[in-house]
Motif scaffolding. Structure first.
Motif, PDB file in Angstrom:
ATOM      1  N   LEU A  27      21.811  12.166 -87.263  1.00 13.40           N
ATOM      2  CA  LEU A  27      22.318  13.366 -87.916  1.00 13.40           C
ATOM      3  C   LEU A  27      22.826  13.006 -89.313  1.00 13.40           C
ATOM      4  N   GLY A  73      16.393  21.025 -90.018  1.00 10.45           N
ATOM      5  CA  GLY A  73      17.566  21.025 -90.868  1.00 10.45           C
ATOM      6  C   GLY A  73      17.844  22.374 -91.473  1.00 10.45           C
ATOM      7  N   THR A 131      24.671  14.985 -92.708  1.00 10.36           N
ATOM      8  CA  THR A 131      25.219  16.156 -93.380  1.00 10.36           C
ATOM      9  C   THR A 131      25.690  15.726 -94.764  1.00 10.36           C
ATOM     10  N   HIS A 166      14.975  13.261 -84.216  1.00  9.51           N
ATOM     11  CA  HIS A 166      15.001  12.637 -82.891  1.00  9.51           C
ATOM     12  C   HIS A 166      13.636  12.013 -82.605  1.00  9.51           C
ATOM     13  N   THR A 203      26.762  10.462 -92.013  1.00  8.33           N
ATOM     14  CA  THR A 203      25.609  10.189 -91.148  1.00  8.33           C
ATOM     15  C   THR A 203      26.107   9.631 -89.822  1.00  8.33           C
ATOM     16  N   ALA A 210      22.231  19.900 -93.758  1.00  7.49           N
ATOM     17  CA  ALA A 210      22.369  19.216 -92.468  1.00  7.49           C
ATOM     18  C   ALA A 210      20.978  18.993 -91.894  1.00  7.49           C
ATOM     19  N   ASP A 211      20.692  17.769 -91.478  1.00  5.02           N
ATOM     20  CA  ASP A 211      19.392  17.410 -90.921  1.00  5.02           C
ATOM     21  C   ASP A 211      19.583  16.595 -89.644  1.00  5.02           C
ATOM     22  N   TYR A 212      18.725  16.871 -88.677  1.00  2.00           N
ATOM     23  CA  TYR A 212      18.749  16.101 -87.439  1.00  2.00           C
ATOM     24  C   TYR A 212      17.325  15.662 -87.104  1.00  2.00           C
TER      25      TYR A 212
END
Length: 271
Positions: free
Chosen positions: A167, A233, A169, A222, A158, A218-220
């Motif tokens: 982020l 993601g 993963t 904001h 992270t 994987a996730d992002y």
């Protein structure tokens, strides 16, 4: 007001323990421990759970089944079943967390899980003719032992990006083996419940399912402002299962069990 925060205030060794009982004679317990340095944390846990569905706590079933043929009554059945289960589970976890730089964390974790279930089920089935007179009766006794074991491996990273971005993963793998051997005995009975003969139908069934599963994600996210954020993601997965089942039936002429297999229960599947 002058608030002074001490650096590494959470460092050191921490732990907890929990134990419990239930009204059915079961119990559970768990232990957690962790040791934290400035950038590194090691942790582990162990838990055990016992469930007893025995005696007066057994699962009971009472069914009356009415059969029809061409719209007319064609007899009925009365099914009485009692099922006892002794369930034990154990989980052991160990992991490391590393914070190599500001806003970043790497976590590695291993989980070993075991569950054993001993099951005994007795089913008494009475069949009746359309006029209500006795037709047949049988008692089936099933004994099954289910041993479920799995290993789970996790690697996660992270990272905080700026003030508002985050982020994550991760890679996760789960390997499991599920053997379920069981025996079946079906005895024909008289209406009063006495054995009709000394040759019950005997079967031994060996069933095993083996799973090999892995996942990557994987996730992002904001944060755009107060109460507003966006996230997206991507997830990849691969699942495999191998099933094997062998049925052995006792032959009274040869006094031996004869093995057979069904293609529907012996397979390999992947997605």
């Amino acid at each position: 007001i002058n608030i002074v925060l001490k650096k590494n205030a959470q460092a050191g060794t921490h732990g907890s323990a929990l134990a419990g009982l239930n009204s059915q004679g079961g119990y559970n317990g768990s232990v957690n421990i962790s040791h934290r340095l400035e950038r590194l944390e090691a942790y582990g846990s162990y838990d055990h759970n016992q469930v007893n569905l025995l005696g007066r706590n057994a699962m009971r079933e009472d069914q009356t089944i009415q059969r029809f043929k061409n719209g007319a009554p064609d007899g009925s059945s009365r099914v009485l079943a009692v099922e006892e289960r002794d369930i034990r589970s154990y989980n052991l976890k160990a992991g490391l967390k590393l914070r190599p730089w500001a806003g970043g964390q790497v976590r590695g974790e291993f989980l070993r899980g075991l569950q054993r279930e001993d099951k005994t089920k007795v089913v008494d089935t009475r069949a009746y003719k359309p006029n209500g007179s006795f037709a047949s009766r049988a008692r089936q006794t099933e004994n099954q032992v289910e041993d479920y074991a799995f290993n789970q491996y996790l690697l996660e990273y992270t990272q905080r990006i700026g003030q508002n971005g985050h982020l994550t993963t991760a890679y996760n793998r789960v390997d499991s083996d599920q053997p379920k051997p069981r025996t079946l005995s079906t005895q024909k009975l008289t209406e009063a419940g006495a054995n009709l003969d000394a040759r019950p139908d005997l079967q031994r069934i060996q069933e095993t399912n083996t799973d090999r599963n892995q996942f990557a994600q994987a996730d992002y996210g904001h944060r755009l402002g107060a109460g507003l954020s966006v996230a997206g993601g991507l997830k990849w997965s691969q699942r495999e299962r191998r099933g094997e089942q062998t049925t052995e039936k006792f032959n009274y002429s040869t006094q031996q069990f004869v093995a057979s297999q069904n293609g529907a229960n012996n397979f390999f599947a992947a997605e």
